[in-house]
Design a protein around this motif. Structure first.
Motif, mmCIF file in Angstrom:
data_model
loop_
_atom_site.group_PDB
_atom_site.id
_atom_site.type_symbol
_atom_site.label_atom_id
_atom_site.label_comp_id
_atom_site.label_asym_id
_atom_site.label_seq_id
_atom_site.Cartn_x
_atom_site.Cartn_y
_atom_site.Cartn_z
ATOM 1 N N GLY A 86 -5.776 -5.176 6.151
ATOM 2 C CA GLY A 86 -4.724 -5.747 6.976
ATOM 3 C C GLY A 86 -3.562 -4.791 7.167
ATOM 4 O O GLY A 86 -3.742 -3.586 7.306
ATOM 5 N N PHE A 87 -2.364 -5.347 7.160
ATOM 6 C CA PHE A 87 -1.168 -4.549 7.423
ATOM 7 C C PHE A 87 -0.509 -4.032 6.147
ATOM 8 O O PHE A 87 0.672 -3.672 6.151
ATOM 9 C CB PHE A 87 -0.169 -5.367 8.252
ATOM 10 C CG PHE A 87 -0.586 -5.524 9.696
ATOM 11 C CD1 PHE A 87 -0.270 -4.553 10.632
ATOM 12 C CD2 PHE A 87 -1.321 -6.628 10.101
ATOM 13 C CE1 PHE A 87 -0.661 -4.683 11.949
ATOM 14 C CE2 PHE A 87 -1.723 -6.765 11.422
ATOM 15 C CZ PHE A 87 -1.391 -5.790 12.349
ATOM 16 N N ASP A 88 -1.260 -3.944 5.073
ATOM 17 C CA ASP A 88 -0.773 -3.416 3.810
ATOM 18 C C ASP A 88 -0.719 -1.882 3.876
ATOM 19 O O ASP A 88 -1.750 -1.238 4.085
ATOM 20 C CB ASP A 88 -1.706 -3.872 2.681
ATOM 21 C CG ASP A 88 -1.374 -3.219 1.353
ATOM 22 O OD1 ASP A 88 -0.231 -2.742 1.187
ATOM 23 O OD2 ASP A 88 -2.257 -3.188 0.484
ATOM 24 N N LYS A 89 0.478 -1.319 3.684
ATOM 25 C CA LYS A 89 0.628 0.131 3.725
ATOM 26 C C LYS A 89 0.970 0.715 2.347
ATOM 27 O O LYS A 89 1.426 1.850 2.257
ATOM 28 C CB LYS A 89 1.719 0.533 4.715
ATOM 29 C CG LYS A 89 1.332 0.367 6.166
ATOM 30 C CD LYS A 89 2.179 1.242 7.083
ATOM 31 C CE LYS A 89 3.652 0.944 6.956
ATOM 32 N NZ LYS A 89 4.465 1.811 7.847
ATOM 33 N N THR A 90 0.739 -0.019 1.291
ATOM 34 C CA THR A 90 1.048 0.500 -0.027
ATOM 35 C C THR A 90 0.060 1.597 -0.409
ATOM 36 O O THR A 90 -1.087 1.619 0.036
ATOM 37 C CB THR A 90 1.004 -0.615 -1.089
ATOM 38 O OG1 THR A 90 -0.294 -1.237 -1.075
ATOM 39 C CG2 THR A 90 2.057 -1.670 -0.809
ATOM 40 N N THR A 91 0.514 2.516 -1.233
ATOM 41 C CA THR A 91 -0.340 3.578 -1.762
ATOM 42 C C THR A 91 -0.743 3.234 -3.185
ATOM 43 O O THR A 91 -0.114 2.387 -3.832
ATOM 44 C CB THR A 91 0.398 4.924 -1.744
ATOM 45 O OG1 THR A 91 1.596 4.813 -2.517
ATOM 46 C CG2 THR A 91 0.757 5.325 -0.316
ATOM 47 N N ASP A 92 -1.788 3.868 -3.684
ATOM 48 C CA ASP A 92 -2.238 3.559 -5.039
ATOM 49 C C ASP A 92 -2.766 4.816 -5.721
ATOM 50 O O ASP A 92 -3.182 5.779 -5.070
ATOM 51 C CB ASP A 92 -3.306 2.458 -5.020
ATOM 52 C CG ASP A 92 -4.553 2.859 -4.270
ATOM 53 O OD1 ASP A 92 -5.414 3.509 -4.879
ATOM 54 O OD2 ASP A 92 -4.668 2.525 -3.073
ATOM 55 N N ALA A 93 -2.756 4.778 -7.039
ATOM 56 C CA ALA A 93 -3.130 5.934 -7.850
ATOM 57 C C ALA A 93 -4.602 6.301 -7.672
ATOM 58 O O ALA A 93 -4.963 7.485 -7.718
ATOM 59 C CB ALA A 93 -2.827 5.650 -9.322
ATOM 60 N N GLU A 94 -5.459 5.310 -7.462
ATOM 61 C CA GLU A 94 -6.883 5.586 -7.302
ATOM 62 C C GLU A 94 -7.127 6.428 -6.047
ATOM 63 O O GLU A 94 -7.892 7.401 -6.077
ATOM 64 C CB GLU A 94 -7.666 4.277 -7.221
ATOM 65 C CG GLU A 94 -9.165 4.476 -7.082
ATOM 66 C CD GLU A 94 -9.924 3.161 -7.008
ATOM 67 O OE1 GLU A 94 -11.164 3.202 -6.850
ATOM 68 O OE2 GLU A 94 -9.290 2.094 -7.094
ATOM 69 N N ALA A 95 -6.498 6.058 -4.939
ATOM 70 C CA ALA A 95 -6.656 6.835 -3.711
ATOM 71 C C ALA A 95 -6.073 8.234 -3.868
ATOM 72 O O ALA A 95 -6.661 9.220 -3.410
ATOM 73 C CB ALA A 95 -5.990 6.112 -2.546
ATOM 74 N N ARG A 96 -4.933 8.324 -4.514
ATOM 75 C CA ARG A 96 -4.306 9.633 -4.740
ATOM 76 C C ARG A 96 -5.246 10.553 -5.511
ATOM 77 O O ARG A 96 -5.444 11.721 -5.145
ATOM 78 C CB ARG A 96 -2.994 9.442 -5.501
ATOM 79 C CG ARG A 96 -2.247 10.734 -5.820
ATOM 80 C CD ARG A 96 -1.073 10.418 -6.738
ATOM 81 N NE ARG A 96 -0.354 11.621 -7.159
ATOM 82 C CZ ARG A 96 0.829 11.992 -6.718
ATOM 83 N NH1 ARG A 96 1.445 11.269 -5.798
ATOM 84 N NH2 ARG A 96 1.418 13.082 -7.176
ATOM 85 N N ALA A 97 -5.853 10.024 -6.575
ATOM 86 C CA ALA A 97 -6.767 10.824 -7.386
ATOM 87 C C ALA A 97 -8.003 11.228 -6.580
ATOM 88 O O ALA A 97 -8.496 12.359 -6.689
ATOM 89 C CB ALA A 97 -7.169 10.048 -8.632
ATOM 90 N N SER A 98 -8.507 10.303 -5.767
ATOM 91 C CA SER A 98 -9.684 10.591 -4.951
ATOM 92 C C SER A 98 -9.382 11.679 -3.917
ATOM 93 O O SER A 98 -10.185 12.603 -3.708
ATOM 94 C CB SER A 98 -10.155 9.316 -4.256
ATOM 95 O OG SER A 98 -11.206 9.584 -3.351
ATOM 96 N N LEU A 99 -8.231 11.594 -3.270
ATOM 97 C CA LEU A 99 -7.848 12.597 -2.271
ATOM 98 C C LEU A 99 -7.631 13.961 -2.921
ATOM 99 O O LEU A 99 -8.034 14.995 -2.376
ATOM 100 C CB LEU A 99 -6.586 12.148 -1.541
ATOM 101 C CG LEU A 99 -6.744 10.946 -0.608
ATOM 102 C CD1 LEU A 99 -5.384 10.403 -0.210
ATOM 103 C CD2 LEU A 99 -7.550 11.314 0.628
ATOM 104 N N ARG A 100 -7.009 13.954 -4.090
ATOM 105 C CA ARG A 100 -6.784 15.213 -4.798
ATOM 106 C C ARG A 100 -8.115 15.849 -5.204
ATOM 107 O O ARG A 100 -8.302 17.066 -5.072
ATOM 108 C CB ARG A 100 -5.901 14.988 -6.020
ATOM 109 C CG ARG A 100 -5.448 16.275 -6.692
ATOM 110 C CD ARG A 100 -4.490 15.992 -7.844
ATOM 111 N NE ARG A 100 -3.949 17.237 -8.372
ATOM 112 C CZ ARG A 100 -4.580 18.018 -9.248
ATOM 113 N NH1 ARG A 100 -5.800 17.681 -9.679
ATOM 114 N NH2 ARG A 100 -4.016 19.134 -9.677
#
Length: 363
Positions: free
Chosen positions: A264-278
């Motif tokens: 949906g319209f949730d724009k929060t960031t999270d540690a799991e995505a950050r680790a995956s992108l890194r």
């Protein structure tokens, strides 16, 4: 009352406004935040679909036209606004492409430069790429643009144009319709009128048209990205592997992206995505492991069926039009999709057949 009223001040809305004003028309642009601060700011700025051979002809035609337009646009905006959009045409290296044969076939069919290169070629151009690759695909014509600077230069240019009126921090709440026409756009600061109305609200476009009973199949799709503070020259060009990419900027910073999330319209960031992108970024360029992650953000793409945008008149309402649903390719397709709509609005011969993008039969 302006001749045209544009709802939504992302790159689509601002390029539409620029072209209409260039043609001598008065334009009012309404944006719920500051212009260019949603998906247009949040993306990576690659001026091509990530894997262009995986898209149908409707997207490919828009992409091909737009790609050739960006060098001229960037030069113009730099001169007229004083803000350099930092267009860089240094090519793209594809690592580990599963459908390589299809990619090369597509390139032959489209007359697009895409070639298989060996390890010597790869590491001569990108010495910090992950070791061990024996080959890669190389697209030398691909460019990238620093999208936060692009939207800043567009906004600066529009603000200086006497035929353009900008209304920022103004939210559209509905439309006053009578006799099959939009009489006024209702906003949090009162009603605004325009002879022709264009909805270019990105992920919010469907909600705006829903107030009129129009079911536009556009939804928000979240994408998270990170930015490395890297030394200049560490990464020279865009490198793509397994659907993730790194994009260098002129000052050395390197973007890495991106996730695809249906929330949906949730724009929060999270540690799991950050680790995956890194992890993805350091798998492409191992030296990024020694660089600080300076920023982490999320944006909302306007997802649509097959990624084909909706461009054209809204059936049943004479003076209402839409340009939305570009999914992952809003910045990529913006020059062509806005030109196509402006051609229709001004009665000019369109640059492309508008039929595949029409709302009628798709909504």
């Amino acid at each position: 009352m302006s001749e045209f009223l544009i709802v939504g001040g992302g790159v689509i809305g601002m390029m539409t406004t620029l072209q209409l004003a260039d043609a001598g028309h008065s334009v009012t642009l309404v944006e719920r935040r500051c212009c260019g601060q949603e998906a247009s700011w949040a993306g990576g700025g690659i001026v091509s679909p990530l894997y262009p051979w995986r898209y149908g002809p409707a997207v490919s035609r828009l992409s091909r036209w737009s790609e050739g337009f960006y060098p001229e646009l960037a030069l113009r905006l730099r001169e007229e606004s004083g803000v350099d959009p930092e267009y860089r045409q240094k090519g793209l290296l594809y690592l580990r492409v599963e459908d390589e044969a299809r990619a090369l076939e597509w390139a032959r069919e489209e007359g697009k430069r895409l070639e298989r290169v060996d390890a010597d070629f790869l590491y001569a151009r990108e010495p910090q790429a992950a070791p061990g690759f024996q080959e890669a695909l190389w697209m030398p014509t691909l460019g990238s643009i620093r999208n936060p600077r692009l939207v800043s230069s567009l906004r600066t240019r529009l603000a200086a144009m006497p035929r353009v009126t900008l209304h920022e921090e103004v939210e559209v709440t509905g439309f006053e319709v009578a006799g099959g026409r939009v009489l006024a756009v209702q906003t949090t600061r009162g009603d605004l009128a325009g002879g022709q109305v264009v909805v270019s609200g990105g992920a919010w476009a469907a909600g705006l048209l829903e107030t009129l009973g129009v079911a536009l199949p556009v939804r928000p799709v979240k994408g998270q990205m990170i930015l490395f503070k890297a030394p200049p020259g560490l990464v020279q060009r865009v490198v793509l592997m397994d659907g993730r990419y790194v994009i260098p900027r002129a000052d050395g910073r390197v973007l890495a992206g991106s996730t695809l999330e249906e929330c949906g319209f949730d724009k929060t960031t999270d540690a799991e995505a950050r680790a995956s992108l890194r992890a993805s970024a350091t798998a492409i360029i191992p030296a990024l492991a020694d660089c600080e992650v300076e920023h982490h953000w999320a944006g909302l793409r306007p997802g649509s069926p097959d990624g084909v945008p909706f461009i054209g008149a809204v059936p049943g309402i004479d003076n209402l039009h839409v340009n939305a649903g570009h999914y992952r390719n809003g910045l990529v397709l913006a020059p062509a999709s806005t030109r196509l709509l402006v051609d229709r609005l001004l009665g000019r011969e369109p640059i492309l057949d508008p039929t595949p993008y029409a709302l009628e039969g798709r909504c």
